[in-house]
Design a protein around this motif. Structure first.
Motif, PDB file in Angstrom:
ATOM      1  N   HIS A 188       0.842  -1.198   0.000  1.00 27.65           N
ATOM      2  CA  HIS A 188       0.000   0.000   0.000  1.00 27.65           C
ATOM      3  C   HIS A 188       0.881   1.255   0.000  1.00 27.65           C
ATOM      4  O   HIS A 188       1.859   1.337   0.741  1.00 27.65           O
ATOM      5  N   PRO A 189       0.543   2.242  -0.830  1.00 26.34           N
ATOM      6  CA  PRO A 189       1.388   3.437  -0.927  1.00 26.34           C
ATOM      7  C   PRO A 189       1.325   4.364   0.289  1.00 26.34           C
ATOM      8  O   PRO A 189       2.221   5.188   0.493  1.00 26.34           O
ATOM      9  N   ASN A 190       0.289   4.218   1.127  1.00 29.00           N
ATOM     10  CA  ASN A 190       0.104   5.140   2.239  1.00 29.00           C
ATOM     11  C   ASN A 190       0.928   4.724   3.462  1.00 29.00           C
ATOM     12  O   ASN A 190       0.406   4.515   4.553  1.00 29.00           O
ATOM     13  N   VAL A 191       2.244   4.596   3.261  1.00 38.26           N
ATOM     14  CA  VAL A 191       3.187   4.280   4.329  1.00 38.26           C
ATOM     15  C   VAL A 191       4.438   5.115   4.081  1.00 38.26           C
ATOM     16  O   VAL A 191       4.950   5.135   2.956  1.00 38.26           O
ATOM     17  N   SER A 192       4.940   5.776   5.116  1.00 43.26           N
ATOM     18  CA  SER A 192       6.136   6.604   4.922  1.00 43.26           C
ATOM     19  C   SER A 192       7.345   5.726   4.621  1.00 43.26           C
ATOM     20  O   SER A 192       7.400   4.550   5.008  1.00 43.26           O
ATOM     21  N   ALA A 193       8.314   6.299   3.920  1.00 39.98           N
ATOM     22  CA  ALA A 193       9.519   5.548   3.558  1.00 39.98           C
ATOM     23  C   ALA A 193      10.260   5.059   4.804  1.00 39.98           C
ATOM     24  O   ALA A 193      10.779   3.941   4.845  1.00 39.98           O
ATOM     25  N   LYS A 194      10.290   5.898   5.860  1.00 34.75           N
ATOM     26  CA  LYS A 194      10.981   5.531   7.095  1.00 34.75           C
ATOM     27  C   LYS A 194      10.311   4.333   7.761  1.00 34.75           C
ATOM     28  O   LYS A 194      10.985   3.370   8.188  1.00 34.75           O
ATOM     29  N   THR A 195       8.987   4.367   7.849  1.00 33.17           N
ATOM     30  CA  THR A 195       8.251   3.272   8.473  1.00 33.17           C
ATOM     31  C   THR A 195       8.374   1.998   7.643  1.00 33.17           C
ATOM     32  O   THR A 195       8.588   0.904   8.183  1.00 33.17           O
ATOM     33  N   ARG A 196       8.257   2.127   6.330  1.00 36.74           N
ATOM     34  CA  ARG A 196       8.361   0.958   5.464  1.00 36.74           C
ATOM     35  C   ARG A 196       9.729   0.292   5.632  1.00 36.74           C
ATOM     36  O   ARG A 196       9.842  -0.937   5.681  1.00 36.74           O
ATOM     37  N   LYS A 197      10.779   1.121   5.719  1.00 36.61           N
ATOM     38  CA  LYS A 197      12.131   0.586   5.883  1.00 36.61           C
ATOM     39  C   LYS A 197      12.261  -0.171   7.202  1.00 36.61           C
ATOM     40  O   LYS A 197      12.846  -1.258   7.255  1.00 36.61           O
TER      41      LYS A 197
END
Length: 346
Positions: free
Chosen positions: A33-42
């Motif tokens: 899902h695109p609604n996740v920040s890059a920092k959180t996804r990492k």
């Protein structure tokens, strides 16, 4: 390394606790899902990698009623066009973080196992590339509203999303090209059982007639669109009372058969005979064939097919099915002496 008990199966709740995020955030990361920040996804991705967590696809499908798999039905892999379709569809499915399952259709275009998988929700939808007229099982599922997109083929009278080449226009363009370059005694190797074959023939014949050079019925040979049908057609045409000066084959595989038969019969290409194909599969560029052909734009067709299917899977309802036609260019090569093509009159 994060401390985990290897004997205990991890859940998405455990991943959420280790990552310091909510369980719903973990689900969004897993689903792409695109609604996740890059920092959180990492951060979540690092925990997933370090723990070796693998989501339970079956359990997810039961909760969401989605398998996150797309089905693709193609004809036998001897058909090189089908191989290119598989590659392009896989690329676009993978971009959506989905899996691709492939079924090979039988000689009549049917793939009952694929339809059964769709009914059992083992796949969320199907892209069907081997459809022909009179397929009761496929037609029944389409009529029932199953998420199915036809790619490269149409079924007369069946309302469903369809993505295909602009085949009538392609046939017209070949007719113009041959007449522009002085070819008057042309022949067609076609295939009426397949919608592209019918459409290409329609455009080719109509344009020849409108330009004052109608195609004689004895200059048309129908086959199964295989390599062997190209060989047989060339032999039959060349052994007739009057030899053609150009042969238009409604797919490249047929054209390869015609070209190889010409070599065996000592027919010079292009000095004695021009050969034109349709599709522009990779081998057409090879020096052994150097085939003039109409490019069927498989990549955009695959992209549009995947997007339409995903919309149907997501529940999009439209009063009429979407019908998309993608036009390709005439690519001139050595099988027609590299003779230039004038701009299309359409």
């Amino acid at each position: 390394m994060l401390g985990t008990n290897s004997k205990t199966a991890l859940t998405s709740r455990d991943i959420a606790n280790l990552s310091g995020v909510s369980q719903s955030t973990v689900s969004r990361v897993l689903s792409g899902h695109p609604n996740v920040s890059a920092k959180t996804r990492k951060r979540v991705t690092e925990v997933l990698r370090e723990t070796g967590f693998v989501p339970n696809a079956s359990a997810r499908a039961m909760r969401t009623q989605r398998s996150r798999s797309i089905g693709l039905v193609v004809s036998t892999p001897v058909n090189l066009y089908a191989m290119e379709v598989m590659r392009e569809v896989h690329e676009h499915v993978a971009r959506h973080r989905l899996r691709l399952s492939v079924w090979l259709a039988d000689t009549d275009g049917n793939a009952p196992d694929a339809l059964q998988a769709l009914r059992e929700r083992s796949v969320d939808g199907l892209i069907y590339t081997s459809a022909v007229d009179q397929m009761p099982e496929l037609e029944a599922d389409i009529s029932a509203g199953a998420p199915i997109v036809l790619m490269g083929r149409t079924i007369r009278g069946i309302p469903t999303d369809t993505v295909a080449g602009a085949n009538v226009q392609g046939g017209r363009r070949v007719a113009e090209y041959l007449l522009e370059n002085g070819r008057r005694d042309v022949a067609l190797v076609g295939g009426r059982a397949f919608s592209p074959g019918r459409e290409i023939e329609q455009g080719f014949r109509q344009r020849l007639e409108s330009l004052g050079s109608p195609l004689a019925d004895n200059r048309i040979i129908y086959g199964d669109l295989s390599y062997g049908s190209g060989e047989h057609a060339l032999e039959q045409l060349w052994n007739g009372k009057k030899k053609p000066d150009a042969i238009f084959c409604v797919n490249d595989l047929v054209a390869y058969g015609a070209l190889d038969a010409a070599r065996k019969m000592k027919i010079r290409i292009p000095e004695d005979l021009w050969v034109v194909g349709y599709n522009n599969i990779t081998m057409s560029e090879w020096a052994a064939y150097d085939l003039t052909t109409v490019q069927l734009p498989i990549a955009p067709m695959a992209e549009i097919s995947v997007e339409l299917l995903l919309r149907r899977i997501d529940g999009e309802q439209t009063p009429t099915p979407k019908r998309r036609r993608v036009e390709g260019a005439l690519l001139v090569r050595g099988s027609t002496a590299h003779a230039p093509a004038a701009p299309s009159t359409k």
